[in-house]
Motif scaffolding. Structure first.
Motif, mmCIF file in Angstrom:
data_model
loop_
_atom_site.group_PDB
_atom_site.id
_atom_site.type_symbol
_atom_site.label_atom_id
_atom_site.label_comp_id
_atom_site.label_asym_id
_atom_site.label_seq_id
_atom_site.Cartn_x
_atom_site.Cartn_y
_atom_site.Cartn_z
ATOM 1 N N ASN A 29 68.262 52.977 14.221
ATOM 2 C CA ASN A 29 68.618 53.592 15.345
ATOM 3 C C ASN A 29 69.915 54.656 16.361
ATOM 4 O OD1 ASN A 29 65.759 53.899 15.040
ATOM 5 N ND2 ASN A 29 65.440 52.284 17.143
ATOM 6 N N MET A 30 70.440 54.072 16.225
ATOM 7 C CA MET A 30 72.175 54.053 16.346
ATOM 8 C C MET A 30 72.696 55.113 15.510
ATOM 9 S SD MET A 30 74.853 51.380 14.406
ATOM 10 C CE MET A 30 76.547 52.255 14.987
ATOM 11 N N PHE A 31 71.286 55.713 14.340
ATOM 12 C CA PHE A 31 71.908 56.727 13.701
ATOM 13 C C PHE A 31 71.167 58.518 13.633
ATOM 14 C CE2 PHE A 31 74.081 53.442 10.967
ATOM 15 C CZ PHE A 31 75.766 54.011 11.980
ATOM 16 N N LYS A 40 68.761 61.614 13.272
ATOM 17 C CA LYS A 40 68.297 61.858 12.019
ATOM 18 C C LYS A 40 69.036 63.529 11.188
ATOM 19 C CE LYS A 40 64.060 65.045 11.155
ATOM 20 N NZ LYS A 40 63.052 65.395 11.210
ATOM 21 N N SER A 41 70.143 64.174 11.902
ATOM 22 C CA SER A 41 71.349 65.043 11.131
ATOM 23 C C SER A 41 71.920 64.098 9.751
ATOM 24 C CB SER A 41 71.385 65.404 11.554
ATOM 25 O OG SER A 41 72.890 66.080 11.574
ATOM 26 N N SER A 42 72.334 62.746 10.290
ATOM 27 C CA SER A 42 73.219 62.515 9.836
ATOM 28 C C SER A 42 72.498 61.159 8.344
ATOM 29 C CB SER A 42 73.443 61.226 10.534
ATOM 30 O OG SER A 42 74.928 61.142 11.458
ATOM 31 N N LEU A 43 71.514 60.949 9.046
ATOM 32 C CA LEU A 43 70.477 60.406 7.564
ATOM 33 C C LEU A 43 69.847 61.840 6.484
ATOM 34 C CD1 LEU A 43 68.135 57.857 9.922
ATOM 35 C CD2 LEU A 43 70.000 57.270 8.486
ATOM 36 N N LEU A 44 69.919 62.588 7.139
ATOM 37 C CA LEU A 44 69.746 63.518 6.505
ATOM 38 C C LEU A 44 70.842 63.626 5.416
ATOM 39 C CD1 LEU A 44 67.232 65.720 8.578
ATOM 40 C CD2 LEU A 44 66.358 65.056 6.606
ATOM 41 N N HIS A 45 71.812 64.093 5.636
ATOM 42 C CA HIS A 45 73.264 64.617 5.359
ATOM 43 C C HIS A 45 73.607 62.899 4.470
ATOM 44 C CE1 HIS A 45 74.813 68.146 7.176
ATOM 45 N NE2 HIS A 45 74.344 67.707 7.609
ATOM 46 N N LEU A 46 72.972 61.605 4.293
ATOM 47 C CA LEU A 46 72.924 61.376 3.060
ATOM 48 C C LEU A 46 72.436 61.575 1.811
ATOM 49 C CD1 LEU A 46 71.833 57.636 5.109
ATOM 50 C CD2 LEU A 46 74.327 57.730 4.214
ATOM 51 N N PRO A 51 71.207 70.257 8.222
ATOM 52 C CA PRO A 51 71.672 70.152 10.040
ATOM 53 C C PRO A 51 72.960 70.061 10.635
ATOM 54 C CG PRO A 51 70.581 68.232 8.701
ATOM 55 C CD PRO A 51 70.391 68.640 7.945
ATOM 56 N N LYS A 52 73.443 70.272 11.538
ATOM 57 C CA LYS A 52 74.252 70.182 12.088
ATOM 58 C C LYS A 52 74.832 68.652 12.039
ATOM 59 C CE LYS A 52 77.872 71.515 16.267
ATOM 60 N NZ LYS A 52 77.031 72.407 17.186
ATOM 61 N N VAL A 53 76.067 69.093 11.346
ATOM 62 C CA VAL A 53 76.984 66.878 11.616
ATOM 63 C C VAL A 53 77.498 66.903 13.147
ATOM 64 C CG1 VAL A 53 78.720 65.712 10.818
ATOM 65 C CG2 VAL A 53 77.710 67.801 9.475
ATOM 66 N N THR A 54 77.022 65.478 12.691
ATOM 67 C CA THR A 54 77.446 64.316 14.103
ATOM 68 C C THR A 54 78.098 64.019 14.708
ATOM 69 O OG1 THR A 54 75.273 63.269 13.752
ATOM 70 C CG2 THR A 54 75.007 65.245 15.200
ATOM 71 N N GLN A 55 79.354 63.320 14.900
ATOM 72 C CA GLN A 55 80.040 62.129 14.376
ATOM 73 C C GLN A 55 79.905 61.275 14.161
ATOM 74 O OE1 GLN A 55 82.384 64.717 15.290
ATOM 75 N NE2 GLN A 55 83.711 62.337 15.909
ATOM 76 N N ASP A 56 78.591 60.382 14.393
ATOM 77 C CA ASP A 56 77.974 59.627 14.058
ATOM 78 C C ASP A 56 77.995 59.439 12.271
ATOM 79 O OD1 ASP A 56 75.592 60.626 14.764
ATOM 80 O OD2 ASP A 56 75.045 59.528 13.622
ATOM 81 N N LEU A 57 77.700 60.604 11.533
ATOM 82 C CA LEU A 57 77.307 60.535 10.679
ATOM 83 C C LEU A 57 79.043 60.252 9.325
ATOM 84 C CD1 LEU A 57 76.288 62.018 7.770
ATOM 85 C CD2 LEU A 57 77.773 63.932 8.416
ATOM 86 N N TRP A 58 80.246 59.864 10.301
ATOM 87 C CA TRP A 58 81.592 59.343 9.475
ATOM 88 C C TRP A 58 81.669 58.015 9.191
ATOM 89 C CZ3 TRP A 58 84.945 55.371 10.748
ATOM 90 C CH2 TRP A 58 86.109 55.600 10.131
#
Length: 290
Positions: free
Chosen positions: A2-4, A6-12, A75-82
């Motif tokens: 939940n801390m991540f 949806k955008s970041s999960l898609l970018h995986l 989707p737009k990249v968010t900071q949690d992706l790193w």
């Protein structure tokens, strides 16, 4: 999770690992004795953690607005992706330790090279030849050797029987990788990345890929004839027919209209190639275990 976002999960882009799976199956199918625990741990570590970590890290630094492999509208990249990419990298290495220290070390090396490929201060991606060779070697030969080391720990990897197919894996990747960049010329240029596909041009990319695939096909035929038998060699040629058929059809369309070198056509080529090669290498793997 939940801390991540949806955008970041898609970018995986976890499903994209299917397109990179042929090298793993090819490697596993080239050895006789399989350590099954190692096989499954290696499969999960590479395809569910290592590759997605690389995808996420690449997306974080690219911040693409146009289509990328596996995502037509990223989707737009968010900071949690790193952080998510690092978490997946660490998870891959921890799983690798369940196999062996050497396998975990190779996972770590792959992860570091993939970061050097994307990281702004190094960014191997912006150099056409270096970037091309990096992907071809590490997604090809390096992954092949890493897989053999994991699934058959008693196998000597410094033999022609292992090194030749490792080189062939890289030939396939070196031929196919420029095609994955063919629809991204405008966006790559806007970031200052001169990819090998940009260097070759759209038509040049098709010709280049055809030459490398012809070379790789001849190499695979020689390998299977010498280390397996004629049926296996013939099967590889049959498996490539749908790929080559679509490739030639698409090339003809692009020669008439370069706008046809688009995301949809590229992804369809990837799908056809992945389905046929994964099916073929899986069948060889099963036959080799019987």
């Amino acid at each position: 999770m939940n801390m991540f976002t949806k955008s970041s999960l898609l970018h995986l882009r976890v499903p994209f690992s299917f397109f990179l799976m042929p090298v793993f199956l090819f490697a596993a199918g080239s050895v006789v004795t399989i350590e099954w625990f190692n096989f499954w741990m290696a499969f999960v570590a590479i395809h569910l953690f290592l590759y997605p970590a690389s995808n996420a890290y690449n997306s974080y630094y690219d911040r693409d607005e146009g289509s990328i492999g596996g995502l037509k509208q990223p989707p737009k990249v968010t900071q949690d992706l790193w952080l998510l990419s690092i978490l997946f990298d660490v998870s891959a290495i921890l799983l690798g330790l369940l196999v062996s220290l050497n396998f975990a070390l190779m996972l770590f090396i792959y992860g570091m090279i993939s970061k050097a490929y994307s990281y702004d201060s190094i960014r191997l991606k912006k150099y056409p030849i270096i970037g091309w060779l990096t992907v071809g070697v590490f997604q090809g030969a390096f992954t092949y050797l890493m897989t053999v080391m994991a699934v058959a720990p008693d196998q000597d990897i410094l033999t022609l029987k292992v090194l030749i197919p490792a080189v062939l894996s890289s030939l396939l990747l070196l031929g196919s990788y420029p095609m994955t960049q063919i629809y991204q010329h405008e966006e790559d240029r806007s970031r200052g990345d001169k990819t090998i596909s940009i260097m070759l041009g759209i038509r040049g990319t098709f010709i280049f890929t055809m030459l490398f695939f012809s070379l790789a096909t001849a190499g695979f035929a020689w390998y299977y004839l010498n280390y397996f038998d004629r049926r296996i060699a013939a099967g590889f040629a049959v498996a490539l027919m749908p790929v080559m058929g679509y490739f030639i059809k698409w090339a003809r369309e692009v020669w008439k209209d370069q706008q046809k070198a688009n995301f949809e056509s590229t992804m369809l080529l990837n799908i056809i190639s992945a389905v046929t090669l994964n099916t073929y290498f899986l069948l060889v793997f099963i036959l080799n275990q019987l």
